[in-house]
Design a protein around this motif. Sequence first.
Motif, PDB file in Angstrom:
ATOM      1  N   LEU A 215     -11.131-129.100  89.185  1.00 41.39           N
ATOM      2  CA  LEU A 215     -11.850-128.304  89.847  1.00 41.39           C
ATOM      3  C   LEU A 215     -13.213-128.151  90.045  1.00 41.39           C
ATOM      4  O   LEU A 215     -13.948-128.300  91.076  1.00 41.39           O
ATOM      5  N   GLN A 216     -13.864-128.460  88.688  1.00 38.01           N
ATOM      6  CA  GLN A 216     -15.511-128.358  88.867  1.00 38.01           C
ATOM      7  C   GLN A 216     -15.939-129.751  89.772  1.00 38.01           C
ATOM      8  O   GLN A 216     -16.978-129.555  90.427  1.00 38.01           O
ATOM      9  N   ASN A 217     -15.216-130.820  89.387  1.00 38.94           N
ATOM     10  CA  ASN A 217     -15.723-131.859  90.449  1.00 38.94           C
ATOM     11  C   ASN A 217     -15.597-131.658  91.959  1.00 38.94           C
ATOM     12  O   ASN A 217     -16.273-132.382  92.712  1.00 38.94           O
ATOM     13  N   LYS A 218     -14.447-130.970  92.314  1.00 40.56           N
ATOM     14  CA  LYS A 218     -14.622-130.451  93.786  1.00 40.56           C
ATOM     15  C   LYS A 218     -15.546-129.318  94.084  1.00 40.56           C
ATOM     16  O   LYS A 218     -15.476-128.671  95.162  1.00 40.56           O
ATOM     17  N   LEU A 329      -4.058-123.981  91.005  1.00 36.64           N
ATOM     18  CA  LEU A 329      -5.268-122.826  90.583  1.00 36.64           C
ATOM     19  C   LEU A 329      -5.960-122.994  91.798  1.00 36.64           C
ATOM     20  O   LEU A 329      -6.688-121.722  92.302  1.00 36.64           O
ATOM     21  N   GLU A 330      -6.343-124.174  92.359  1.00 37.35           N
ATOM     22  CA  GLU A 330      -7.260-124.160  93.630  1.00 37.35           C
ATOM     23  C   GLU A 330      -6.570-123.172  94.713  1.00 37.35           C
ATOM     24  O   GLU A 330      -7.229-122.603  95.467  1.00 37.35           O
ATOM     25  N   ILE A 331      -5.316-123.434  95.128  1.00 43.97           N
ATOM     26  CA  ILE A 331      -4.747-122.368  96.066  1.00 43.97           C
ATOM     27  C   ILE A 331      -4.914-120.883  95.858  1.00 43.97           C
ATOM     28  O   ILE A 331      -5.410-120.180  96.665  1.00 43.97           O
ATOM     29  N   LEU A 332      -4.764-120.693  94.495  1.00 45.16           N
ATOM     30  CA  LEU A 332      -4.981-119.343  94.096  1.00 45.16           C
ATOM     31  C   LEU A 332      -6.596-118.908  94.035  1.00 45.16           C
ATOM     32  O   LEU A 332      -6.858-117.540  94.455  1.00 45.16           O
ATOM     33  N   ILE A 333      -7.264-119.781  93.872  1.00 38.49           N
ATOM     34  CA  ILE A 333      -8.743-119.300  93.632  1.00 38.49           C
ATOM     35  C   ILE A 333      -9.223-119.200  95.125  1.00 38.49           C
ATOM     36  O   ILE A 333      -9.977-118.277  95.275  1.00 38.49           O
ATOM     37  N   LYS A 334      -8.681-119.668  96.271  1.00 39.03           N
ATOM     38  CA  LYS A 334      -9.050-119.761  97.431  1.00 39.03           C
ATOM     39  C   LYS A 334      -8.284-118.771  98.275  1.00 39.03           C
ATOM     40  O   LYS A 334      -8.761-118.220  99.490  1.00 39.03           O
ATOM     41  N   ASN A 335      -7.378-118.099  97.776  1.00 37.68           N
ATOM     42  CA  ASN A 335      -6.459-117.074  98.377  1.00 37.68           C
ATOM     43  C   ASN A 335      -6.414-115.609  97.568  1.00 37.68           C
ATOM     44  O   ASN A 335      -5.325-115.319  96.955  1.00 37.68           O
TER      45      ASN A 335
END
Length: 393
Positions: A215-218, A329-335
């Motif tokens: 996630l940090q790298n993105k 986690l990315e899905i939840l972070i962004k939504n």
Amino acid sequence: MQKNKTKQKILFILQLPPPVHGSSVVGQYVKESSVINEAFDCHYLNLCISSKMNEIGKSNISKLLRYLAILGKGIWQLTTFRPQLCYVAITIKGFALYKDAILVLLVKLFGVKLVYHLHNKGVSNWQDKPFDNFVYKNVFKNAEIILLSKYLYPDIQKYVSMNRVHFCPNGIPLASSKTKKTNNSHKNQPVRILFLSNLIESKGVYVLLEACKILQNKNIPFSCTFIGGEGDVSKENFQSKTKELNLFNVHYAGKKYGIEKEQAFTNTDIFVFPTFYDFETFGLVNLEAMQFRLPVVSTFEGGIPDVIENRVTGFLVPQRDAQDLAKKLEILIKNPQLRIQMGEAGYLRYKNQFTLSIFENRLKDILTELLKKNSPFAQAIRKTASPTANPQY
């Protein structure tokens, strides 16, 4: 007073804290349950010989002496209390199995009916070893079994028929915290991720750190807090790994209990429990997160799929899969709206299926059924109806 004399006697041999882990927490709930204690004449024997998490799996003189004391207390209870049923929170793998098997043998020698409440698994991994197979055959013979989930039955099916299995999912009490959760991060703050369990590698500590690195790298904004006692991952190990991965938004906050623990849940947006622990059967901590209306990301381990409804109350990912964990986690972070939706669904699931009251009454009903099944009248009926007693059938 007359009422107390008519209560049926149960000896509970279970694990009590310390140390604090799933089985000992449930053991404490059972011991303190007014529902159980009012229904039966209960005596309790603590099965724990480890006083700290880092003692589990290790041998020393202190543990041997504690174990001998447990055997002595067990013989005393069986001799003087004379229970009609013995409930055992048995461990079913490794040295702990052999230790518990000796105690179980004592109970059988006294002719007391046994019911095992299984808070761990691993039988199917050890059953092909001749000595373990021998132990399992003798331990499970004629015993009744309480499982936390239908997903756990295949682990013991070689030794236990389904008609001796009862299902009783765990439950937890309502949090005492009055703090209300909003389910929304402040707009100017990163989404907050929480891991809360003992720092054990197989609980997914390093897997989550790897996911955090992805996630940090993105360049996805987030913060991740780890809370729990040190296990096979020490504070130094944890800090060394975060330094190696160059993680600047992750920190270890040590142990938290009571209100501090509840505040940690309240101040979180996503809960993560990426366990691949061999003994994992349920994941009580997932229920705690659901109680605080948090979406949960966990794994297809043990009975967890009976707790977390995949894509409804959170996400389930394959064990040890940091890539898929990071993706969810990315899905939840962004939504943020999805986080709210899943959190609310999880809270309703907890309220409808996993409260402590529901658990206590389920367990009471199972124990009542087993005592009736074990009554002299029921035994006489079974003997009369058996093929050997009635060849015409």
